[in-house]
Design an enzyme around this catalytic site. Sequence first.
Site, mmCIF file in Angstrom:
data_model
loop_
_atom_site.group_PDB
_atom_site.id
_atom_site.type_symbol
_atom_site.label_atom_id
_atom_site.label_comp_id
_atom_site.label_asym_id
_atom_site.label_seq_id
_atom_site.Cartn_x
_atom_site.Cartn_y
_atom_site.Cartn_z
ATOM 1 N N ARG A 102 27.481 24.623 51.435
ATOM 2 C CA ARG A 102 28.192 23.379 51.191
ATOM 3 C C ARG A 102 28.689 23.258 49.756
ATOM 4 O O ARG A 102 29.820 22.822 49.506
ATOM 5 C CB ARG A 102 27.281 22.194 51.551
ATOM 6 C CG ARG A 102 27.880 20.810 51.313
ATOM 7 C CD ARG A 102 29.314 20.682 51.798
ATOM 8 N NE ARG A 102 29.519 21.139 53.162
ATOM 9 C CZ ARG A 102 30.703 21.469 53.656
ATOM 10 N NH1 ARG A 102 31.786 21.442 52.881
ATOM 11 N NH2 ARG A 102 30.818 21.876 54.908
ATOM 12 N N LYS A 137 43.409 11.990 34.273
ATOM 13 C CA LYS A 137 42.848 11.304 35.449
ATOM 14 C C LYS A 137 42.134 12.329 36.323
ATOM 15 O O LYS A 137 42.589 12.707 37.395
ATOM 16 C CB LYS A 137 43.947 10.587 36.211
ATOM 17 C CG LYS A 137 44.586 9.454 35.419
ATOM 18 C CD LYS A 137 45.737 8.807 36.175
ATOM 19 C CE LYS A 137 46.362 7.693 35.351
ATOM 20 N NZ LYS A 137 47.524 7.074 36.036
ATOM 21 N N LYS A 169 49.445 4.832 22.899
ATOM 22 C CA LYS A 169 49.783 4.090 24.104
ATOM 23 C C LYS A 169 49.919 2.599 23.800
ATOM 24 O O LYS A 169 49.752 2.176 22.641
ATOM 25 C CB LYS A 169 48.729 4.356 25.179
ATOM 26 C CG LYS A 169 48.642 5.842 25.559
ATOM 27 C CD LYS A 169 47.533 6.134 26.533
ATOM 28 C CE LYS A 169 47.870 5.633 27.918
ATOM 29 N NZ LYS A 169 48.963 6.418 28.547
ATOM 30 N N GLU A 197 53.954 6.487 23.728
ATOM 31 C CA GLU A 197 54.306 5.940 25.034
ATOM 32 C C GLU A 197 55.279 4.782 24.833
ATOM 33 O O GLU A 197 55.005 3.857 24.068
ATOM 34 C CB GLU A 197 53.048 5.454 25.746
ATOM 35 C CG GLU A 197 53.324 4.813 27.103
ATOM 36 C CD GLU A 197 52.072 4.230 27.716
ATOM 37 O OE1 GLU A 197 51.482 4.895 28.585
ATOM 38 O OE2 GLU A 197 51.676 3.109 27.311
ATOM 39 N N ASP A 218 57.357 5.649 30.072
ATOM 40 C CA ASP A 218 56.441 5.156 31.089
ATOM 41 C C ASP A 218 57.103 4.205 32.076
ATOM 42 O O ASP A 218 57.700 3.202 31.683
ATOM 43 C CB ASP A 218 55.263 4.449 30.402
ATOM 44 C CG ASP A 218 54.148 4.111 31.371
ATOM 45 O OD1 ASP A 218 53.790 4.976 32.182
ATOM 46 O OD2 ASP A 218 53.637 2.984 31.298
#
Length: 280
Positions: A102, A137, A169, A197, A218
């Site tokens: 597994r 992410k 950002k 960004e 963005d």
Amino acid sequence: MTHCPLSAAEIDAFIDIAFAEDIGTGDITAETVIPADATLSADINARQDMVVAGLFLMEPIFKRLDAACRITLDIKDGDYVQAGTRLAIITGPARALLSAERTALNILQHLSGIATMTKTYVDKIEGTKAKLLDTRKTTPGLRKLEKYAVAMGGGTNHRMGLYDAVMIKDNHIAVAGSVAKAVAGSKAAGRTDIQVECDTLDQVQEAVDAGANSLLLDNMPPATLIEALRIVQNRLPCEASGGVTLETIRAIAETGVDYISVGRLTQSAPAVDIGLDFHT
């Protein structure tokens, strides 16, 4: 990142964690049902078309439980295979093979799923200059492996972490006070890898004027991306990001952006179907 993404120590640490959560103090089923001297042979088979990633982990996973396990790979990571293709053959003590099954399949299916999805996105923008990027992410603890899978699918790795490069950002801009102040702070620290960004065309102009080294555009629709690129005038590489899907990526690429980043490559790729089929 097309080489093995983990050091030997990192591979050992990964297997430690994987076996700790799955085997724990022992596989009580295998230990009570399977004779200690029983041996098995099995094929690892693709049950759907896919790009394979993670085969390099098969040997250390199985051998961790018993050094007598033998793994022969029929293909290599990055290969595109059709359903029914044998990926590898494994022989060894039955208890070890059944206990490790597994863990081996989980990581192989997961990484191959990422590589397979990546290929679909790469194929969609073929013929444009845009390169497909991954993001941060990722599953905590699996970033190197997941980014490796992106590379196996034909994508390009973005920064590995916060330590790689400056990416200013919206929240950084809000705290700093403006795009110009944020860029100036990084420049004062000697950084020359400053990406900003931008949510609006005004921010694009401000970032260019402030001396940013690249831009992340963005959530801009194609028409706005074209306007942003007119402002930039090829002075900086530009990356499009935000909600990119397989249905929208081609139009984004055709605007002329240099890069397109897609979080769902590592965040949402479904596992592919791979089986461990024992010989009887």
